[in-house]
Write a protein that holds these residues in place. Structure first.
Motif, PDB file in Angstrom:
ATOM      1  N   GLY A 114       3.159  -4.471 -11.935  1.00  0.00           N
ATOM      2  CA  GLY A 114       2.028  -5.350 -12.162  1.00  0.00           C
ATOM      3  C   GLY A 114       1.045  -5.458 -11.014  1.00  0.00           C
ATOM      4  N   TYR A 115       1.230  -4.661  -9.979  1.00  0.00           N
ATOM      5  CA  TYR A 115       0.229  -4.632  -8.910  1.00  0.00           C
ATOM      6  C   TYR A 115      -1.049  -4.031  -9.470  1.00  0.00           C
ATOM      7  N   SER A 116      -2.177  -4.472  -8.935  1.00  0.00           N
ATOM      8  CA  SER A 116      -3.437  -3.859  -9.331  1.00  0.00           C
ATOM      9  C   SER A 116      -4.104  -3.275  -8.089  1.00  0.00           C
ATOM     10  N   LEU A 117      -4.758  -2.169  -8.302  1.00  0.00           N
ATOM     11  CA  LEU A 117      -5.439  -1.473  -7.217  1.00  0.00           C
ATOM     12  C   LEU A 117      -6.628  -2.298  -6.752  1.00  0.00           C
ATOM     13  N   THR A 118      -6.679  -2.585  -5.455  1.00  0.00           N
ATOM     14  CA  THR A 118      -7.786  -3.374  -4.925  1.00  0.00           C
ATOM     15  C   THR A 118      -8.668  -2.569  -3.981  1.00  0.00           C
ATOM     16  N   ARG A 150       3.093   4.899  -6.380  1.00  0.00           N
ATOM     17  CA  ARG A 150       1.958   4.348  -7.130  1.00  0.00           C
ATOM     18  C   ARG A 150       2.413   3.898  -8.511  1.00  0.00           C
ATOM     19  N   LYS A 151       3.237   4.702  -9.176  1.00  0.00           N
ATOM     20  CA  LYS A 151       3.737   4.348 -10.509  1.00  0.00           C
ATOM     21  C   LYS A 151       4.628   3.112 -10.454  1.00  0.00           C
ATOM     22  N   GLU A 172       2.335   0.046  -9.994  1.00  0.00           N
ATOM     23  CA  GLU A 172       1.637  -0.231 -11.248  1.00  0.00           C
ATOM     24  C   GLU A 172       2.587  -0.832 -12.275  1.00  0.00           C
ATOM     25  N   ARG A 173       3.791  -0.292 -12.370  1.00  0.00           N
ATOM     26  CA  ARG A 173       4.790  -0.795 -13.314  1.00  0.00           C
ATOM     27  C   ARG A 173       5.158  -2.247 -13.019  1.00  0.00           C
ATOM     28  N   SER A 186       0.840  -1.189   0.000  1.00  0.00           N
ATOM     29  CA  SER A 186       0.000   0.000   0.000  1.00  0.00           C
ATOM     30  C   SER A 186       0.875   1.238   0.000  1.00  0.00           C
TER      31      SER A 186
END
Length: 158
Positions: free
Chosen positions: A141-145, A134-135, A138-139, A125
């Protein structure tokens, strides 16, 4: 970053070195929740959390160096033995070294380190306003849950 990173664990470098790096990182925090936080308290709270859950591995928490200078820290951990979820409790780059890809390099190193503990999942988190992290997530491969909101009630306008 153009310069290679070298790593030493806090088991090697010592708690004082880790707290010193955290102190440098927190001089210009990127998370609102890290403002006005005492570096030694932050470090001890994360250690205590891991100890309570039976998953403290000081050899996994790494200080990063470039040209023998401390530039950052990453603290990967399992959150508990039962679920074996992994996380990065803290990743930080000292302000003078930011903007050179070190946050991504530290996060990758943390993920490689925690992978040896065979986590079942990775959950991380960051503050929604911490755009660099955050970037990075995301880069990778994490996805927002979820998005968590914090509210604070203040008495008498204080």
């Amino acid at each position: 970053s153009g310069q290679p990173l070298e790593f030493r664990s806090i088991a090697e470098a010592g708690n004082a070195a880790a707290i010193r790096v955290i102190s440098e990182v927190l001089k210009t925090p990127l998370n609102r929740f890290e403002m006005d936080v005492a570096p030694s308290s932050m470090f001890e709270e994360r250690k205590d959390l891991c100890r309570r859950n039976g998953v403290f591995h000081p050899e996994d928490w790494l200080i990063a160096y470039q040209r023998s200078r401390e530039v950052g820290i990453v603290m990967p951990a399992l959150t508990e033995l039962v679920t074996r979820r992994g996380t990065i409790l803290f990743v930080g780059v000292i302000p003078e070294a930011r903007g050179r890809g070190l946050g991504l390099a530290l996060t990758l190193k943390g993920l490689q380190t925690i992978a040896s503990r065979t986590p079942t999942a990775l959950l991380d988190s960051t503050d929604v306003q911490n755009t660099p992290m955050r970037k990075i997530l995301e880069r990778l491969g994490y996805s927002l849950t979820a998005i968590q909101h914090y509210f604070e009630w203040r008495m008498n306008g204080s």
